[in-house]
Design an enzyme around this catalytic site. Structure first.
Site: not given
Ligand code: CAA
Length: 379
Positions: A126, A129, A239, A267, A310, A335, A362, A364
């Site tokens: 968003e 966000a 993931d 070149r 995982r 370069q 995906e 940063t």
């Molecule tokens: N698999 C399963 N569960 C997971 C997980 C995973 N990989 N990662 C976290 N969780 C779970 C945690 O265990 C936790 O669970 P509980 O509620 O049981 O405690 C919960 O999710 C919250 O996890 P965090 O406390 O780690 O969450 P956070 O708010 O600190 O954020 C973050 C984690 C890794 C920073 C995440 O926000 C993130 O990945 N941000 C980046 C977003 C992103 O990649 N956006 C890309 C958009 S798509 C795009 O760009 C594509 C395009 O158009 C081409």
């Protein structure tokens, strides 16, 4: 550990390579210039089984493993990263249904992507966000058995051309990740308005834009998983798709290396081919070793996922390492080409512009380091 591709993967690699040579490379510069979405070429990729690759064979799809998708993605990206992003984005949009959808939802939304050419978008980010997914603001208000989605999604790949979206919204903004739900929403649902297409630095062939949702009514049958499971579905999706960004990066960097080797042989300066100089050889050597390391890390993360392990840490390592390596390789490529490299007469400036986006989308590369760091400390 196996380092050679088996016959099936070699055949897939050959198909994707031929597609890149015959269909992608000839149009890449024009679409980079115009920013026009190359629909016919993406449709051709679908006909070859290179789009919506995650749809399982039981549902009529090609059901590629992540490893196989990575092999194909690298080849398409060698041709054009913008086109490769549009191609792989379907898997990003479909994976939430694969990891979080019921059998009926998978039949309803995944199977048609095997029968017909359809485009899909993953609507997570968003305007306020991008990195902080738990801070997303789009509201999902309950209304009887339905939800009303209101908010704006930003930087959505395939946003203007998608037939349907996987959308993440919250029931309650204060509950952070615990309130997030995932939905599938058809493009023609009333209340959806497309924003302006972004005028991007690179990957200009891909259609990236905002999408506004104004009280879009979605039945509960289109919610993936239970209420509050949307955040986990988004993380599990990323993931699985981050290795493909590693693969994309390997494609861009490999193309940069190929172009540089050809140029360094031809070149001339100071009376010899510039490839005779260590200054150039060292840059080529760094590119080559980083490409191999990127490929190995990408394939390791892909195989781990395919084996049901995982792999968050490894997916983030592959995405981060390979995209940083591609950025360095493409800057060095410019370069090596010198003044020529800075012009659109030669392909390397496009590779450099295209590579930059991969360090941002995906998640940063700072977010990837956060994921890796947290996993290391969690033990
Ligand atoms: N698999 C399963 N569960 C997971 C997980 C995973 N990989 N990662 C976290 N969780 C779970 C945690 O265990 C936790 O669970 P509980 O509620 O049981 O405690 C919960 O999710 C919250 O996890 P965090 O406390 O780690 O969450 P956070 O708010 O600190 O954020 C973050 C984690 C890794 C920073 C995440 O926000 C993130 O990945 N941000 C980046 C977003 C992103 O990649 N956006 C890309 C958009 S798509 C795009 O760009 C594509 C395009 O158009 C081409």
């Amino acid at each position: 550990m196996q380092f050679a591709l088996d016959d099936e993967l070699l055949a897939l690699q050959e198909t994707a390579r031929r597609f890149a040579e015959e269909e992608v490379i000839p149009i890449a510069a024009d679409h980079d210039q115009s920013g026009e979405f190359p629909r016919a070429v993406i449709e051709k990729a679908w006909e070859l089984g290179l789009v919506s690759t995650c749809v399982p064979s039981e549902l009529g799809g090609v059901g590629l493993s992540i490893e196989a998708s990575c092999v194909a993605t690298t080849e398409v990206a060698r041709g054009c990263a913008g086109i490769a992003t549009s191609v792989m984005c379907n898997d990003l949009g479909l994976t939430p249904i694969l990891v979080g959808g019921s059998e009926d939802q998978q039949k309803q939304w995944l199977a048609p992507c095997a029968d017909e050419f359809k485009l899909v978008s993953f609507c997570l980010s968003e305007p306020g966000a991008g990195s902080d997914v738990a801070g997303l603001q789009m509201l999902a208000e309950k209304d009887g058995d339905d939800y009303l989605l209101t908010g704006t999604k930003a930087w959505i790949t395939n946003g203007g051309v998608a037939d349907f979206f996987t959308v993440f919204a919250t029931l309650d903004r204060s509950s952070r990740h615990k309130g997030v739900c995932a939905f599938v929403v058809a493009r023609d649902t009333p209340g959806i308005e497309l924003g302006k297409k972004e005028d991007k630095l690179g990957q200009r062939a891909s259609d990236t834009r905002s999408i506004h949702f104004d009280g879009v009514r979605v039945p509960a049958s289109q919610r993936l998983g239970e209420e509050g499971q949307g955040f986990g579905i988004a993380m599990k999706t990323l993931d699985r798709t981050r290795p493909m960004i590693g693969a994309l990066a390997v494609g861009i960097a490999s193309r940069a290396l190929e172009e540089c080797i050809a140029y360094a042989r031809e070149r001339r300066a100071f009376g010899s081919a510039i490839g005779e100089f260590q200054a150039i050889q060292f840059m080529l050597a760094d590119m080559a070793k980083d490409i191999e390391a990127s490929r190995l890390l990408t394939m390791q993360s892909a195989c781990m996922i395919d084996q049901g392990m995982r792999a968050s840490k490894y997916s983030s390592m592959a995405k981060c390492f390979a995209t940083d390596a591609a950025m360095k390789a493409t800057v060095d490529a410019v370069q090596i080409f010198g003044g020529n490299g800075y012009t659109k007469e030669y392909p390397v400036e496009k590779l450099m512009r295209d590579a930059k986006l991969m360090q941002i989308y995906e998640g940063t590369n700072q977010i990837q380091r956060m994921v890796i760091g947290r996993e290391l400390l969690a033990g």
